[in-house]
Motif scaffolding. Sequence first.
Motif, short mmCIF file in Angstrom:
data_model
loop_
_atom_site.label_atom_id
_atom_site.label_comp_id
_atom_site.label_asym_id
_atom_site.label_seq_id
_atom_site.Cartn_x
_atom_site.Cartn_y
_atom_site.Cartn_z
N ASN A 192 -8.20 -5.40 -7.39
CA ASN A 192 -7.50 -4.30 -8.05
C ASN A 192 -8.05 -2.94 -7.66
OD1 ASN A 192 -5.71 -5.98 -9.35
ND2 ASN A 192 -6.95 -6.13 -11.20
N ARG A 220 -3.02 2.92 -6.90
CA ARG A 220 -2.27 2.96 -8.15
C ARG A 220 -1.44 4.23 -8.30
NH1 ARG A 220 -3.57 -1.23 -11.27
NH2 ARG A 220 -5.59 -2.20 -11.00
N THR A 221 -1.69 5.19 -7.42
CA THR A 221 -0.94 6.44 -7.46
C THR A 221 -0.45 6.77 -6.05
OG1 THR A 221 -2.84 7.87 -6.96
CG2 THR A 221 -2.45 7.32 -9.29
N GLN A 223 -3.36 8.11 -3.94
CA GLN A 223 -4.23 7.04 -3.43
C GLN A 223 -3.56 6.28 -2.29
OE1 GLN A 223 -4.93 4.71 -6.95
NE2 GLN A 223 -6.59 6.03 -7.69
N TRP A 224 -2.28 5.98 -2.46
CA TRP A 224 -1.52 5.26 -1.44
C TRP A 224 -1.46 6.07 -0.15
CZ3 TRP A 224 3.13 6.94 0.70
CH2 TRP A 224 3.77 6.02 1.54
N TYR A 247 1.19 -8.80 -4.87
CA TYR A 247 1.00 -7.55 -5.62
C TYR A 247 1.91 -7.39 -6.83
CZ TYR A 247 -1.69 -6.36 -1.50
OH TYR A 247 -2.62 -6.37 -0.49
N HIS A 293 4.44 -3.26 -8.41
CA HIS A 293 3.78 -2.57 -7.31
C HIS A 293 4.74 -2.43 -6.12
CE1 HIS A 293 0.46 -0.86 -5.12
NE2 HIS A 293 0.69 -1.70 -4.12
#
Length: 81
Positions: free
Chosen positions: A5, A10-11, A14-15, A54, A58
């Motif tokens: 995880n 998650r954002t 970040q991606w 995922y 997601h």
Amino acid sequence: MASHNDLVPRTYEQWRHCITVDCGMALTPAYIEQRLHALRDDNDDATRRFIAVYGPAHHRAVIGWFERAGAELNAADSPRG
């Protein structure tokens, strides 16, 4: 040791960092379109595996992030008026 995880973005930020910095990939219009086409294909084996690993939430988020990246590229290319 980082958990699974901790490695999953998650954002959007970040991606985007994961794609462009960690992986060294350019978010070009062609790449974005290619990924969106594959991610939207429920019959694609890689897409099925992605969802199995995922989860559908997601999967939807990643589609949204690719769409946002594409929109940002389009906005950057549009003439300012």
